[in-house]
Every structure is written in structure tokens, then in C-alpha cells.
Design a protein around this motif. Sequence first.
Motif, PDB file in Angstrom:
ATOM      1  N   ARG A 141     -55.318 -10.276 -10.921  1.00 52.49           N
ATOM      2  CA  ARG A 141     -55.657  -8.896 -11.268  1.00 52.49           C
ATOM      3  C   ARG A 141     -56.493  -8.249 -10.158  1.00 52.49           C
ATOM      4  NH1 ARG A 141     -58.013  -8.195 -17.199  1.00 52.49           N
ATOM      5  NH2 ARG A 141     -55.817  -8.419 -17.776  1.00 52.49           N
ATOM      6  N   MET A 142     -57.402  -9.020  -9.553  1.00 47.42           N
ATOM      7  CA  MET A 142     -58.216  -8.490  -8.442  1.00 47.42           C
ATOM      8  C   MET A 142     -57.338  -8.184  -7.231  1.00 47.42           C
ATOM      9  SD  MET A 142     -61.442 -11.072  -8.929  1.00 47.42           S
ATOM     10  CE  MET A 142     -62.422 -10.559  -7.560  1.00 47.42           C
ATOM     11  N   ASP A 143     -56.375  -9.064  -6.936  1.00 44.35           N
ATOM     12  CA  ASP A 143     -55.449  -8.813  -5.830  1.00 44.35           C
ATOM     13  C   ASP A 143     -54.610  -7.568  -6.087  1.00 44.35           C
ATOM     14  OD1 ASP A 143     -56.393 -11.052  -4.540  1.00 44.35           O
ATOM     15  OD2 ASP A 143     -54.744 -12.346  -5.205  1.00 44.35           O
ATOM     16  N   GLN A 144     -54.177  -7.402  -7.323  1.00 47.17           N
ATOM     17  CA  GLN A 144     -53.389  -6.220  -7.679  1.00 47.17           C
ATOM     18  C   GLN A 144     -54.226  -4.949  -7.504  1.00 47.17           C
ATOM     19  OE1 GLN A 144     -52.052  -6.187 -11.754  1.00 47.17           O
ATOM     20  NE2 GLN A 144     -50.423  -4.730 -11.317  1.00 47.17           N
ATOM     21  N   LYS A 145     -55.502  -5.017  -7.851  1.00 44.32           N
ATOM     22  CA  LYS A 145     -56.401  -3.872  -7.664  1.00 44.32           C
ATOM     23  C   LYS A 145     -56.519  -3.521  -6.177  1.00 44.32           C
ATOM     24  CE  LYS A 145     -60.808  -3.981  -7.238  1.00 44.32           C
ATOM     25  NZ  LYS A 145     -62.217  -4.082  -7.200  1.00 44.32           N
ATOM     26  N   ASP A 146     -56.644  -4.544  -5.328  1.00 42.39           N
ATOM     27  CA  ASP A 146     -56.750  -4.301  -3.886  1.00 42.39           C
ATOM     28  C   ASP A 146     -55.470  -3.686  -3.322  1.00 42.39           C
ATOM     29  OD1 ASP A 146     -59.298  -5.344  -3.961  1.00 42.39           O
ATOM     30  OD2 ASP A 146     -58.684  -7.340  -3.277  1.00 42.39           O
ATOM     31  N   ARG A 147     -54.313  -4.174  -3.767  1.00 41.90           N
ATOM     32  CA  ARG A 147     -53.047  -3.604  -3.301  1.00 41.90           C
ATOM     33  C   ARG A 147     -52.888  -2.160  -3.762  1.00 41.90           C
ATOM     34  NH1 ARG A 147     -51.193  -8.788  -4.698  1.00 41.90           N
ATOM     35  NH2 ARG A 147     -50.407  -7.994  -6.679  1.00 41.90           N
ATOM     36  N   THR A 148     -53.336  -1.878  -4.978  1.00 42.74           N
ATOM     37  CA  THR A 148     -53.251  -0.515  -5.495  1.00 42.74           C
ATOM     38  C   THR A 148     -54.149   0.417  -4.697  1.00 42.74           C
ATOM     39  OG1 THR A 148     -52.795  -1.395  -7.696  1.00 42.74           O
ATOM     40  CG2 THR A 148     -53.498   0.892  -7.576  1.00 42.74           C
ATOM     41  N   LEU A 149     -55.311  -0.068  -4.286  1.00 44.21           N
ATOM     42  CA  LEU A 149     -56.225   0.747  -3.477  1.00 44.21           C
ATOM     43  C   LEU A 149     -55.609   1.085  -2.125  1.00 44.21           C
ATOM     44  CD1 LEU A 149     -59.028   2.039  -3.313  1.00 44.21           C
ATOM     45  CD2 LEU A 149     -59.873  -0.123  -2.388  1.00 44.21           C
ATOM     46  N   VAL A 150     -54.837   0.180  -1.556  1.00 46.55           N
ATOM     47  CA  VAL A 150     -54.175   0.432  -0.273  1.00 46.55           C
ATOM     48  C   VAL A 150     -53.082   1.492  -0.415  1.00 46.55           C
ATOM     49  CG1 VAL A 150     -52.673  -0.647   1.452  1.00 46.55           C
ATOM     50  CG2 VAL A 150     -54.720  -1.827   0.691  1.00 46.55           C
ATOM     51  N   LEU A 151     -52.451   1.560  -1.584  1.00 45.17           N
ATOM     52  CA  LEU A 151     -51.363   2.524  -1.784  1.00 45.17           C
ATOM     53  C   LEU A 151     -51.835   3.978  -1.755  1.00 45.17           C
ATOM     54  CD1 LEU A 151     -49.154   0.896  -4.547  1.00 45.17           C
ATOM     55  CD2 LEU A 151     -48.587   1.247  -2.147  1.00 45.17           C
ATOM     56  N   ILE A 152     -53.068   4.233  -2.136  1.00 48.88           N
ATOM     57  CA  ILE A 152     -53.559   5.618  -2.192  1.00 48.88           C
ATOM     58  C   ILE A 152     -53.489   6.287  -0.817  1.00 48.88           C
ATOM     59  CG2 ILE A 152     -55.547   7.086  -2.730  1.00 48.88           C
ATOM     60  CD1 ILE A 152     -56.255   5.003  -4.909  1.00 48.88           C
ATOM     61  N   PRO A 153     -54.055   5.702   0.260  1.00 48.46           N
ATOM     62  CA  PRO A 153     -53.926   6.358   1.560  1.00 48.46           C
ATOM     63  C   PRO A 153     -52.492   6.358   2.111  1.00 48.46           C
ATOM     64  CG  PRO A 153     -55.187   4.332   1.784  1.00 48.46           C
ATOM     65  CD  PRO A 153     -54.965   4.561   0.327  1.00 48.46           C
ATOM     66  N   VAL A 154     -51.699   5.351   1.743  1.00 51.59           N
ATOM     67  CA  VAL A 154     -50.303   5.334   2.188  1.00 51.59           C
ATOM     68  C   VAL A 154     -49.570   6.548   1.621  1.00 51.59           C
ATOM     69  CG1 VAL A 154     -48.107   4.110   1.988  1.00 51.59           C
ATOM     70  CG2 VAL A 154     -50.183   2.842   2.570  1.00 51.59           C
ATOM     71  N   PHE A 155     -49.763   6.807   0.338  1.00 56.00           N
ATOM     72  CA  PHE A 155     -49.153   8.001  -0.259  1.00 56.00           C
ATOM     73  C   PHE A 155     -49.734   9.277   0.352  1.00 56.00           C
ATOM     74  CE2 PHE A 155     -47.931   5.258  -3.968  1.00 56.00           C
ATOM     75  CZ  PHE A 155     -46.566   5.463  -3.845  1.00 56.00           C
ATOM     76  N   GLY A 156     -51.010   9.252   0.753  1.00 57.70           N
ATOM     77  CA  GLY A 156     -51.612  10.404   1.428  1.00 57.70           C
ATOM     78  C   GLY A 156     -50.935  10.693   2.755  1.00 57.70           C
ATOM     79  N   ILE A 157     -50.594   9.649   3.505  1.00 62.05           N
ATOM     80  CA  ILE A 157     -49.897   9.819   4.788  1.00 62.05           C
ATOM     81  C   ILE A 157     -48.498  10.387   4.555  1.00 62.05           C
ATOM     82  CG2 ILE A 157     -48.898   8.541   6.736  1.00 62.05           C
ATOM     83  CD1 ILE A 157     -51.380   6.675   6.516  1.00 62.05           C
ATOM     84  N   VAL A 158     -47.830   9.902   3.518  1.00 67.46           N
ATOM     85  CA  VAL A 158     -46.496  10.420   3.188  1.00 67.46           C
ATOM     86  C   VAL A 158     -46.582  11.886   2.791  1.00 67.46           C
ATOM     87  CG1 VAL A 158     -44.542  10.199   1.597  1.00 67.46           C
ATOM     88  CG2 VAL A 158     -45.583   8.152   2.568  1.00 67.46           C
TER      89      VAL A 158
END
Length: 177
Positions: free
Chosen positions: A13-30
Motif C-alpha cells: 500500500r505504501m509503494d502504491q501511494k508513492d507511485r500515485t504521487l509520481v503520477l500527479i506531475p506526470v499528468f501535469g506535464i501531459v
Amino acid sequence: MRLEPSDKPMYRRMDQKDRTLVLIPVFGIVAAFGLFLLAARYPVVIGGSVVGLAASGMIGSAVRYRQLKRLIMPLSGCYLEIQTHCFVAKQPWLDGRYEQCRIYFQEIEGLVKGAKTAGFYLRIPEQGKSKIYGNGQGQRSLIYVSPFGYPQDQMQAMYQTIKERLPETARVFDYEE
């Protein structure tokens, strides 16, 4: 019979939280790329849809991150235990709070097991020796015994043991697929 949860599901669950946090700026770049397409006079259908999808992804990732952040907490001290005359549990709830119960078998009014989960519900009367505390609501009469961190076969054995010790007046709902 006493079960203590494994920490592995919480680490996942902690790893999933970290991956989800990385997605926010990726979607910002898109989204920024979509704005670039709009500024470069590409059709609005292309640039607008890219911006819309990226903004939706950012919002969805932020919501999921917040949910996971509320669910992450230490599992030390958590357990499920069947004693001679009662069922005792301490399990994680939300925001660092834990749910606890001591339920005497003779006071159980209902036992419900769903078809798709290994967990089950226990219902007790409002008045009696049995107590369910937690999640900031004071005493309650219904608890969901979560399978989070426990092997499925051991949860099934715990469910069967509780089912065998129920009084005759208790209602059992065992939903199978």
C-alpha cells in the motif's frame, strides 16, 4: 487461536501511494503539452481532450493518494484472537486510529460473510457486556473483521470457529458465489 497480520500488504500500500504521487506531475506535464498544442493552433478537439484527460488524471491521482495516505498506519499491536468465551480484535481503521472489540459469543446476534471477501461482519446488541470501540464514533453494534494482512485460510478457520461457537438464536448469513 490468535492471528497477527503481516506487514507486507501495508508495504504494498505504501509503494502504491508513492507511485500515485509520481503520477500527479506526470499528468501535469501531459496537461502542459496539451496547452502547447492549443497555443500552436492545433484543433481544439486534440489539445482540449489532452488537457481534459490530463487534468482528470491529476485529480484522480490526488484523490487516490489522499485515500492511501489515510489508510497507511503501523500494524504492530493488531491482532484477532478467539478466547474461551469471546472474540477479541484490534485492527487498523483510518488516520492512525484503531478499531477494537471484545465480543462474547453468547451475545452475538448475527454473523455475515460475503462471497467476494475473506472478512466478515459481527453484530451484537446495543446493551450487554460485548463492546466495539473505534473510528471516533464511540461504541457500536456492528464490526467488520478485516482480512487485511491475514492469510485467507487462517481467516476462514477463524470464521468457522466463531460460527461453531454461536448461540442458537444468532442469525448466520453465508453468501457464496
